[in-house]
Design a protein around this motif. Sequence first.
Motif, PDB file in Angstrom:
ATOM      1  N   GLU A  64       0.822  -1.217   0.000  1.00 24.03           N
ATOM      2  CA  GLU A  64       0.000   0.000   0.000  1.00 24.03           C
ATOM      3  C   GLU A  64       0.853   1.262   0.000  1.00 24.03           C
ATOM      4  O   GLU A  64       0.575   2.219  -0.733  1.00 24.03           O
ATOM      5  N   ALA A  65       1.897   1.289   0.809  1.00 24.41           N
ATOM      6  CA  ALA A  65       2.778   2.460   0.830  1.00 24.41           C
ATOM      7  C   ALA A  65       3.493   2.613  -0.505  1.00 24.41           C
ATOM      8  O   ALA A  65       3.709   3.747  -0.986  1.00 24.41           O
ATOM      9  N   ALA A  66       3.855   1.505  -1.133  1.00 28.13           N
ATOM     10  CA  ALA A  66       4.502   1.568  -2.442  1.00 28.13           C
ATOM     11  C   ALA A  66       3.553   2.129  -3.486  1.00 28.13           C
ATOM     12  O   ALA A  66       3.961   2.908  -4.367  1.00 28.13           O
ATOM     13  N   ARG A  67       2.288   1.752  -3.402  1.00 25.09           N
ATOM     14  CA  ARG A  67       1.303   2.301  -4.342  1.00 25.09           C
ATOM     15  C   ARG A  67       1.129   3.801  -4.152  1.00 25.09           C
ATOM     16  O   ARG A  67       0.993   4.549  -5.127  1.00 25.09           O
ATOM     17  N   ARG A  68       1.148   4.253  -2.924  1.00 24.50           N
ATOM     18  CA  ARG A  68       1.050   5.703  -2.685  1.00 24.50           C
ATOM     19  C   ARG A  68       2.269   6.417  -3.255  1.00 24.50           C
ATOM     20  O   ARG A  68       2.138   7.487  -3.874  1.00 24.50           O
ATOM     21  N   GLN A  69       3.432   5.831  -3.050  1.00 24.59           N
ATOM     22  CA  GLN A  69       4.637   6.459  -3.585  1.00 24.59           C
ATOM     23  C   GLN A  69       4.613   6.467  -5.111  1.00 24.59           C
ATOM     24  O   GLN A  69       5.054   7.434  -5.745  1.00 24.59           O
ATOM     25  N   LEU A  70       4.083   5.423  -5.698  1.00 25.56           N
ATOM     26  CA  LEU A  70       3.955   5.380  -7.155  1.00 25.56           C
ATOM     27  C   LEU A  70       3.102   6.538  -7.655  1.00 25.56           C
ATOM     28  O   LEU A  70       3.433   7.171  -8.671  1.00 25.56           O
ATOM     29  N   GLY A  71       2.020   6.837  -6.955  1.00 25.57           N
ATOM     30  CA  GLY A  71       1.188   7.968  -7.336  1.00 25.57           C
ATOM     31  C   GLY A  71       1.939   9.285  -7.257  1.00 25.57           C
ATOM     32  O   GLY A  71       1.806  10.154  -8.144  1.00 25.57           O
ATOM     33  N   GLU A  72       2.735   9.468  -6.226  1.00 28.98           N
ATOM     34  CA  GLU A  72       3.508  10.702  -6.065  1.00 28.98           C
ATOM     35  C   GLU A  72       4.564  10.845  -7.165  1.00 28.98           C
ATOM     36  O   GLU A  72       4.752  11.936  -7.729  1.00 28.98           O
ATOM     37  N   ILE A  73       5.233   9.762  -7.472  1.00 26.51           N
ATOM     38  CA  ILE A  73       6.266   9.804  -8.508  1.00 26.51           C
ATOM     39  C   ILE A  73       5.653  10.117  -9.867  1.00 26.51           C
ATOM     40  O   ILE A  73       6.203  10.903 -10.653  1.00 26.51           O
ATOM     41  N   THR A  74       4.514   9.508 -10.147  1.00 30.36           N
ATOM     42  CA  THR A  74       3.833   9.770 -11.416  1.00 30.36           C
ATOM     43  C   THR A  74       3.423  11.237 -11.513  1.00 30.36           C
ATOM     44  O   THR A  74       3.556  11.863 -12.578  1.00 30.36           O
ATOM     45  N   HIS A  75       2.937  11.795 -10.419  1.00 28.82           N
ATOM     46  CA  HIS A  75       2.596  13.220 -10.394  1.00 28.82           C
ATOM     47  C   HIS A  75       3.814  14.077 -10.711  1.00 28.82           C
ATOM     48  O   HIS A  75       3.718  15.063 -11.469  1.00 28.82           O
ATOM     49  N   ASN A  76       4.971  13.710 -10.180  1.00 30.16           N
ATOM     50  CA  ASN A  76       6.194  14.463 -10.456  1.00 30.16           C
ATOM     51  C   ASN A  76       6.563  14.396 -11.933  1.00 30.16           C
ATOM     52  O   ASN A  76       7.008  15.399 -12.524  1.00 30.16           O
ATOM     53  N   ALA A  77       6.381  13.232 -12.529  1.00 30.26           N
ATOM     54  CA  ALA A  77       6.675  13.089 -13.956  1.00 30.26           C
ATOM     55  C   ALA A  77       5.770  13.989 -14.790  1.00 30.26           C
ATOM     56  O   ALA A  77       6.227  14.688 -15.710  1.00 30.26           O
ATOM     57  N   LEU A  78       4.498  13.988 -14.473  1.00 28.71           N
ATOM     58  CA  LEU A  78       3.548  14.802 -15.221  1.00 28.71           C
ATOM     59  C   LEU A  78       3.810  16.298 -15.028  1.00 28.71           C
ATOM     60  O   LEU A  78       3.702  17.091 -15.971  1.00 28.71           O
ATOM     61  N   SER A  79       4.183  16.678 -13.828  1.00 28.95           N
ATOM     62  CA  SER A  79       4.457  18.090 -13.553  1.00 28.95           C
ATOM     63  C   SER A  79       5.636  18.606 -14.370  1.00 28.95           C
ATOM     64  O   SER A  79       5.659  19.763 -14.790  1.00 28.95           O
ATOM     65  N   ALA A  80       6.620  17.756 -14.599  1.00 31.56           N
ATOM     66  CA  ALA A  80       7.793  18.169 -15.363  1.00 31.56           C
ATOM     67  C   ALA A  80       7.457  18.499 -16.814  1.00 31.56           C
ATOM     68  O   ALA A  80       8.225  19.196 -17.492  1.00 31.56           O
ATOM     69  N   LEU A  81       6.310  18.024 -17.290  1.00 27.26           N
ATOM     70  CA  LEU A  81       5.921  18.243 -18.681  1.00 27.26           C
ATOM     71  C   LEU A  81       5.081  19.500 -18.882  1.00 27.26           C
ATOM     72  O   LEU A  81       4.738  19.837 -20.025  1.00 27.26           O
ATOM     73  N   LEU A  82       4.757  20.202 -17.810  1.00 27.69           N
ATOM     74  CA  LEU A  82       3.879  21.371 -17.929  1.00 27.69           C
ATOM     75  C   LEU A  82       4.368  22.403 -18.941  1.00 27.69           C
ATOM     76  O   LEU A  82       3.550  22.982 -19.675  1.00 27.69           O
TER      77      LEU A  82
END
Length: 300
Positions: free
Chosen positions: A261-279
């Motif tokens: 569960e904690a790994a899944r939460r971290q996966l969500g945060e990392i994905t958000h960081n990837a998307l933010s870099a593309l703004l």
Amino acid sequence: MISFTDEMAGCAADVERALDALLNSERLAGPGVPPERLVAAMRHGTIAGGKRLRPLLVRQAAGIFGVRPERSLVAGLAVEAVHCYSLIHDDLPAMDDDDLRRGQPTAHKAFDEATAILAGDGLLTLAFALLADEDCHPDAAVRVRLVAELAAGAGAGGMVGGQMRDIEAEAGPVGLRAITELQAMKTGALIRAAVRMGALLGGASGEALAHLTQYAEAAGRAFQLADDLLDVTASPQAMGKATGKDAANGKQTLVGLLGVEAARRQLGEITHNALSALLPFGDEAGGLRATAMYFANRER
């Protein structure tokens, strides 16, 4: 607008056709003629399987700067050749000792260990021949930068070094930072190289390259974390290879350290960081956004 599924399938089909045309004795000839068994093993480890995600990343990153898909294909083939060589070697008994890859026998099972090693060597050297060719890019200076980028991503400070750190980690417990670093090298470095190579093909500015590097590093982490989750939660049939091997072999992962569960939460945060870099790239980066989401949400 083309869907991500269609874009991925189209890229995979282009790569498959190009590899099929490339991997034969005539095209691979040098001072001598390549042995047929070696060529067959190279084809076995490369053709008829795989989603071709790394060439897709090259294509999508280059496309931000107006590079047509066919103009990024050769660079994408080079990255894929390195990726396939790494899989052949990873599957060897001295490494991960896997019998199945993409639903078929691994190269050392279909042939033998020595032939598998040589097939991987052949693919690795082929990658740099592709990048050195004028078909990759007309500007020699760009080709040199592409060679350097792929060498950095695949070498001792990248994928190969990450494999060594992974082997060393089997000796005893390591912490979060060490696991993150080894995964950034083992898996993330080649994803990083693919995105940066696409940007180099497109003549990206230093600022644009920096943003895309941030994206690629986060996307690479997301890919590996999702892979580790699948090793725990997916079936061998869905993955096309054995699962549950990380824990069985004493390999340490973020999932093992944090829990699912904690790994899944971290996966969500990392994905958000990837998307933010593309703004900064707006709609032009839609393909890269879709790929990051695919990395995070894939089921195989």
